[in-house]
Design a protein around this motif. Sequence first.
Motif, PDB file in Angstrom:
ATOM      1  N   ALA A   1      26.473  40.103  39.621  1.00 11.49           N
ATOM      2  CA  ALA A   1      27.926  40.267  39.710  1.00 11.49           C
ATOM      3  C   ALA A   1      28.401  40.225  41.157  1.00 11.49           C
ATOM      4  CB  ALA A   1      28.336  41.589  39.060  1.00 11.49           C
ATOM      5  N   GLN A   2      27.543  40.611  42.080  1.00 12.01           N
ATOM      6  CA  GLN A   2      27.924  40.581  43.491  1.00 12.01           C
ATOM      7  C   GLN A   2      28.250  39.155  43.959  1.00 12.01           C
ATOM      8  OE1 GLN A   2      24.708  41.759  46.009  1.00 12.01           O
ATOM      9  NE2 GLN A   2      25.830  41.402  47.917  1.00 12.01           N
ATOM     10  N   LEU A   3      27.541  38.186  43.416  1.00 11.04           N
ATOM     11  CA  LEU A   3      27.773  36.797  43.829  1.00 11.04           C
ATOM     12  C   LEU A   3      29.170  36.317  43.468  1.00 11.04           C
ATOM     13  CD1 LEU A   3      24.330  35.299  42.702  1.00 11.04           C
ATOM     14  CD2 LEU A   3      24.994  36.076  44.997  1.00 11.04           C
ATOM     15  N   TYR A   4      29.753  36.898  42.435  1.00 10.16           N
ATOM     16  CA  TYR A   4      31.069  36.477  41.959  1.00 10.16           C
ATOM     17  C   TYR A   4      32.148  37.519  42.259  1.00 10.16           C
ATOM     18  CZ  TYR A   4      28.049  33.285  39.370  1.00 10.16           C
ATOM     19  OH  TYR A   4      27.095  32.353  39.030  1.00 10.16           O
ATOM     20  N   TYR A   5      31.832  38.500  43.088  1.00  7.55           N
ATOM     21  CA  TYR A   5      32.766  39.577  43.419  1.00  7.55           C
ATOM     22  C   TYR A   5      33.299  40.254  42.154  1.00  7.55           C
ATOM     23  CZ  TYR A   5      32.662  37.618  48.122  1.00  7.55           C
ATOM     24  OH  TYR A   5      32.254  37.157  49.346  1.00  7.55           O
ATOM     25  N   ASP A   6      32.415  40.450  41.203  1.00  6.10           N
ATOM     26  CA  ASP A   6      32.788  41.054  39.924  1.00  6.10           C
ATOM     27  C   ASP A   6      32.620  42.575  40.036  1.00  6.10           C
ATOM     28  OD1 ASP A   6      33.323  41.700  37.344  1.00  6.10           O
ATOM     29  OD2 ASP A   6      31.709  40.504  36.441  1.00  6.10           O
ATOM     30  N   LEU A   7      33.619  43.219  40.628  1.00  7.74           N
ATOM     31  CA  LEU A   7      33.524  44.653  40.876  1.00  7.74           C
ATOM     32  C   LEU A   7      33.463  45.497  39.598  1.00  7.74           C
ATOM     33  CD1 LEU A   7      35.910  45.094  43.940  1.00  7.74           C
ATOM     34  CD2 LEU A   7      33.421  45.066  43.909  1.00  7.74           C
ATOM     35  N   PRO A   8      34.210  45.186  38.535  1.00  8.30           N
ATOM     36  CA  PRO A   8      34.089  46.001  37.323  1.00  8.30           C
ATOM     37  C   PRO A   8      32.666  46.032  36.756  1.00  8.30           C
ATOM     38  CG  PRO A   8      36.095  44.713  37.229  1.00  8.30           C
ATOM     39  CD  PRO A   8      35.340  44.235  38.422  1.00  8.30           C
ATOM     40  N   THR A   9      31.983  44.882  36.773  1.00  7.92           N
ATOM     41  CA  THR A   9      30.602  44.864  36.280  1.00  7.92           C
ATOM     42  C   THR A   9      29.690  45.704  37.169  1.00  7.92           C
ATOM     43  OG1 THR A   9      30.923  42.671  35.324  1.00  7.92           O
ATOM     44  CG2 THR A   9      28.654  43.376  35.711  1.00  7.92           C
ATOM     45  N   ILE A  10      29.926  45.643  38.486  1.00  8.15           N
ATOM     46  CA  ILE A  10      29.126  46.461  39.399  1.00  8.15           C
ATOM     47  C   ILE A  10      29.351  47.951  39.107  1.00  8.15           C
ATOM     48  CG2 ILE A  10      28.823  47.116  41.812  1.00  8.15           C
ATOM     49  CD1 ILE A  10      29.481  44.239  42.579  1.00  8.15           C
ATOM     50  N   PHE A  11      30.580  48.320  38.851  1.00  8.74           N
ATOM     51  CA  PHE A  11      30.863  49.728  38.555  1.00  8.74           C
ATOM     52  C   PHE A  11      30.248  50.143  37.226  1.00  8.74           C
ATOM     53  CE2 PHE A  11      33.410  50.042  42.171  1.00  8.74           C
ATOM     54  CZ  PHE A  11      33.886  51.337  42.309  1.00  8.74           C
ATOM     55  N   VAL A  12      30.254  49.250  36.258  1.00  8.79           N
ATOM     56  CA  VAL A  12      29.612  49.567  34.976  1.00  8.79           C
ATOM     57  C   VAL A  12      28.120  49.841  35.190  1.00  8.79           C
ATOM     58  CG1 VAL A  12      28.967  48.645  32.720  1.00  8.79           C
ATOM     59  CG2 VAL A  12      31.295  48.337  33.568  1.00  8.79           C
ATOM     60  N   GLY A  13      27.460  49.023  36.019  1.00 12.01           N
ATOM     61  CA  GLY A  13      26.049  49.248  36.310  1.00 12.01           C
ATOM     62  C   GLY A  13      25.814  50.559  37.037  1.00 12.01           C
ATOM     63  N   LEU A  14      26.663  50.853  38.027  1.00 10.18           N
ATOM     64  CA  LEU A  14      26.518  52.107  38.764  1.00 10.18           C
ATOM     65  C   LEU A  14      26.681  53.319  37.851  1.00 10.18           C
ATOM     66  CD1 LEU A  14      28.534  51.287  42.020  1.00 10.18           C
ATOM     67  CD2 LEU A  14      26.061  51.581  41.832  1.00 10.18           C
TER      68      LEU A  14
END
Length: 307
Positions: A266-279
């Motif tokens: 998700a970092q490659l696409y600046y997909d912050l919601p997905t990053i937050f879901v993982g965190l």
Amino acid sequence: MSVLDKRSADRRHPRPENGPGSSPGSSPGAETDDSTAGGTVAADTSAGAAKSAPERSRSGGRGLPLALNAVSVALGIAIWWALASAGFKLPTPPEVVDRASTLISDGTLADDALASLTRVLIGFALGTAVAVPVGFLMGWYGILRGLIEPWIQFFRTIPPLAIIPLAVVAMGIDETPKIFVIFLAAFLACVISTFQGVVNVDRTLINAARVLGAGDATIFARVVVPASTPFILVGMRVGLGSAWATLVAAELIAAQEGLGYRMQNAQLYYDLPTIFVGLISIGILGLLMDRVLLLAERRLTRWQERR
């Protein structure tokens, strides 16, 4: 006047059974019996109040931390939402919930969570299983301590993430290097705590056991192990945190699924919601596992005084 004083006075100065103002059916000990009964009732009442007081405090003590936890979570979400609304590059809570619903509905989040949880459990279990006996040996035998401790301290100064290139070259790119890095993080955290638990056992307890005729095996099993258990469980909790902290980097090694892999993708696409879901998923899983260890600690160390 106490009940015993009244009885002594009655013996020295007996009262007439049917004097003026006394009822025909009354007896000299009636007033004493009433006082005794009243004292018994009062004692029972005070004992019941004393017994129920710890129960009330215990139930109140359980409810207060839960209420504080709920307030803390609500406050954290409110601060997060305020920062996102103020212009910081953060997704709002509704956006994260919407992305989590999408990942849950298509099964992606479940598959990633299962893959990451499996790696952490295997690495953590192996690390703990090796760390506990090594820590006991280091603490119990001075020769083994001198041989092993320098290597433990040497590898503790090297971050497990720095081992990743070596692990990839030596073990390939399958699941083995990922689990090995997690194993190393859990092992190094737990072995030191176990070692400290053994060396901190009160020598008075060991000497008392020897005076009573206990051998080394009995002392180790009945004195050293129980006294070291709180240290071991604390080391396991620290090792579990290290295992989860190493997971994201471990899943850099050619992973195809996992919470860390999903976040990096998700970092490659600046997909912050997905990053937050993982965190958030990692935090929830780690918190639940830590609570299981905390429950085991309370059950296994009931003899230990707590605040």
